[in-house]
Design a protein around this motif. Structure first.
Motif, PDB file in Angstrom:
ATOM      1  N   UNK A  26     -32.602   0.713   3.979  1.00  0.00           N
ATOM      2  CA  UNK A  26     -32.502  -0.649   4.868  1.00  0.00           C
ATOM      3  C   UNK A  26     -31.441  -1.375   4.406  1.00  0.00           C
ATOM      4  N   UNK A  27     -30.643  -1.651   5.130  1.00  0.00           N
ATOM      5  CA  UNK A  27     -29.338  -2.565   5.238  1.00  0.00           C
ATOM      6  C   UNK A  27     -28.227  -1.848   4.771  1.00  0.00           C
ATOM      7  N   UNK A  28     -28.351  -0.549   4.722  1.00  0.00           N
ATOM      8  CA  UNK A  28     -27.164   0.418   4.702  1.00  0.00           C
ATOM      9  C   UNK A  28     -26.152   0.105   5.864  1.00  0.00           C
ATOM     10  N   UNK A  29     -24.867   0.121   5.512  1.00  0.00           N
ATOM     11  CA  UNK A  29     -23.969   0.673   6.800  1.00  0.00           C
ATOM     12  C   UNK A  29     -23.370   2.083   6.368  1.00  0.00           C
ATOM     13  N   UNK A  30     -23.637   2.894   7.094  1.00  0.00           N
ATOM     14  CA  UNK A  30     -22.885   4.177   6.820  1.00  0.00           C
ATOM     15  C   UNK A  30     -22.020   4.422   7.951  1.00  0.00           C
ATOM     16  N   UNK A  31     -20.952   4.829   7.645  1.00  0.00           N
ATOM     17  CA  UNK A  31     -19.775   5.344   8.493  1.00  0.00           C
ATOM     18  C   UNK A  31     -19.783   6.694   8.365  1.00  0.00           C
ATOM     19  N   UNK A 192     -20.475   5.985  13.646  1.00  0.00           N
ATOM     20  CA  UNK A 192     -19.722   7.017  14.014  1.00  0.00           C
ATOM     21  C   UNK A 192     -18.257   6.517  14.303  1.00  0.00           C
ATOM     22  N   UNK A 193     -17.411   6.454  13.540  1.00  0.00           N
ATOM     23  CA  UNK A 193     -16.035   5.655  14.110  1.00  0.00           C
ATOM     24  C   UNK A 193     -14.951   6.168  13.240  1.00  0.00           C
ATOM     25  N   UNK A 194     -13.660   6.126  13.632  1.00  0.00           N
ATOM     26  CA  UNK A 194     -12.460   6.357  13.059  1.00  0.00           C
ATOM     27  C   UNK A 194     -11.774   5.000  12.792  1.00  0.00           C
ATOM     28  N   UNK A 195     -12.329   3.989  12.754  1.00  0.00           N
ATOM     29  CA  UNK A 195     -11.882   2.711  12.621  1.00  0.00           C
ATOM     30  C   UNK A 195     -12.181   2.631  11.132  1.00  0.00           C
ATOM     31  N   UNK A 196     -11.057   2.862  10.235  1.00  0.00           N
ATOM     32  CA  UNK A 196     -11.109   2.861   8.766  1.00  0.00           C
ATOM     33  C   UNK A 196     -11.248   1.222   8.379  1.00  0.00           C
ATOM     34  N   UNK A 197     -10.565   0.682   9.088  1.00  0.00           N
ATOM     35  CA  UNK A 197     -10.701  -0.861   8.810  1.00  0.00           C
ATOM     36  C   UNK A 197     -12.138  -1.663   8.825  1.00  0.00           C
ATOM     37  N   UNK A 198     -12.736  -0.868   9.669  1.00  0.00           N
ATOM     38  CA  UNK A 198     -14.272  -1.398   9.965  1.00  0.00           C
ATOM     39  C   UNK A 198     -14.952  -0.735   8.517  1.00  0.00           C
ATOM     40  N   UNK A 199     -14.609   0.351   8.318  1.00  0.00           N
ATOM     41  CA  UNK A 199     -15.039   1.153   7.003  1.00  0.00           C
ATOM     42  C   UNK A 199     -14.930   0.263   5.980  1.00  0.00           C
ATOM     43  N   UNK A 200     -13.680   0.125   5.751  1.00  0.00           N
ATOM     44  CA  UNK A 200     -13.225  -0.588   4.537  1.00  0.00           C
ATOM     45  C   UNK A 200     -13.928  -2.076   4.402  1.00  0.00           C
ATOM     46  N   UNK A 201     -14.416  -2.673   5.554  1.00  0.00           N
ATOM     47  CA  UNK A 201     -14.734  -4.210   5.476  1.00  0.00           C
ATOM     48  C   UNK A 201     -16.187  -3.936   4.984  1.00  0.00           C
ATOM     49  N   UNK A 202     -16.947  -3.227   5.692  1.00  0.00           N
ATOM     50  CA  UNK A 202     -18.569  -3.455   5.889  1.00  0.00           C
ATOM     51  C   UNK A 202     -19.308  -2.297   5.164  1.00  0.00           C
ATOM     52  N   UNK A 203     -18.706  -0.804   5.277  1.00  0.00           N
ATOM     53  CA  UNK A 203     -19.424   0.083   5.214  1.00  0.00           C
ATOM     54  C   UNK A 203     -20.210   0.222   3.439  1.00  0.00           C
ATOM     55  N   UNK A 204     -21.150   0.620   3.282  1.00  0.00           N
ATOM     56  CA  UNK A 204     -21.317   0.805   1.947  1.00  0.00           C
ATOM     57  C   UNK A 204     -21.479   2.308   1.384  1.00  0.00           C
ATOM     58  N   UNK A 205     -21.479   3.001   2.509  1.00  0.00           N
ATOM     59  CA  UNK A 205     -21.048   4.566   2.404  1.00  0.00           C
ATOM     60  C   UNK A 205     -20.256   5.164   3.635  1.00  0.00           C
TER      61      UNK A 205
END
Ligand code: ADP
Ligand code: MG
Length: 243
Positions: A26-31, A192-205
């Protein structure tokens, strides 16, 4: 929230998922990233039972997708999906797009559905467009409506499959902004995304899948971006190409 265990899938003789295990709390943001054809869409579609698998098990909120007694449509209604192509109903107004599944699947009244839908439309900043048709909106606006539509169903998790890759570059930001806001509000997300800016901002995994549907990396964002020395050669290759 989501437990994918040792999942393998074939299309005919071709293996597209190879012993994949992912667990999302719960609450994970997985890219999820990886080369074209590596099985990212297939993996995400297995999570709401849109794609059957031949091996392994999948549980969503404790409910098994493999159990013949599971009410799949009911489970699916709680898993929000946003695709690359917006898939709004072109002949329905924005408001009707937002309400139809709430009424048909969740059994809400038109009034309840409308109230909920317009609240979500406001959340993505498009309340002023409620009476328009999808064709009258830009791609970015249509994708935000698609997100609002998914949110109207009160999902326990949101799945995104390359939500910005069909958009003109100037519209990517507005869709990512909505997704960042959702992540910051604590929504459980698999993206699923290649927007690594998004991943850096909010992903935890970050998960990296290689061709053949094998998960090569599943690590924290910090580990993924800041410790390239620990990454597999295939992952480094991929990152070098997209960053
Ligand atoms: P990605 O989203 O990472 O680009 P996909 O999950 O769409 O990859 O596809 C993984 C592999 O499965 C690809 O080789 C693709 O050609 C194949 N594939 C996808 N859907 C089907 C299908 N319905 N029938 C046969 N092969 C498919
Ligand atoms: Mg895909």
């Amino acid at each position: 929230m989501i437990e994918i265990k040792n999942v393998s899938k074939w299309y005919g003789p071709v293996q597209v998922l190879n012993d994949c295990s992912v667990s999302i709390n719960k609450g994970d943001v997985v890219v999820v990233c990886g080369p074209s054809g590596s099985g990212k869409s297939t993996l995400i579609k297995t999570v709401n039972g849109l794609e059957p698998v031949q091996q392994g098990s999948i549980h969503v909120d404790g409910v098994s997708l493999m159990d013949p007694n599971t009410d799949l449509p009911q489970l699916r209604s709680r898993v929000g999906m946003v695709f690359q192509s917006f898939e709004l109903f072109p002949h329905l107004s924005v408001t009707e797009n937002l309400t139809i599944a709430q009424v048909k699947v969740l059994g809400r009244t038109e009034d309840e559905a409308r109230e909920r839908g317009l609240k979500m439309l406001d959340r993505v900043g498009l309340l002023a467009h409620k009476d328009k048709f999808p064709g009258q909106l830009s791609g970015g606006q249509q994708q935000r409506v698609a997100i609002a539509r998914a949110l109207s169903m009160d999902p326990i998790v949101m799945l995104f499959d390359e939500p910005t890759s069909a958009l003109d570059p100037e519209m990517v930001g507005e869709v990512l902004d909505v997704m960042v806001q959702l992540a910051n509000e604590g929504m459980t997300m698999m993206v699923v995304t290649h927007e690594m800016g998004f991943a850096r901002k909010v992903a935890n995994r970050v998960i990296f899948i290689d061709v053949g549907g094998r998960i090569l990396e599943d690590c924290s964002k910090d580990e993924f971006f800041n410790h390239p020395e620990n990454r597999q050669p295939r992952t480094k290759d991929f990152l070098n190409k997209i960053l």
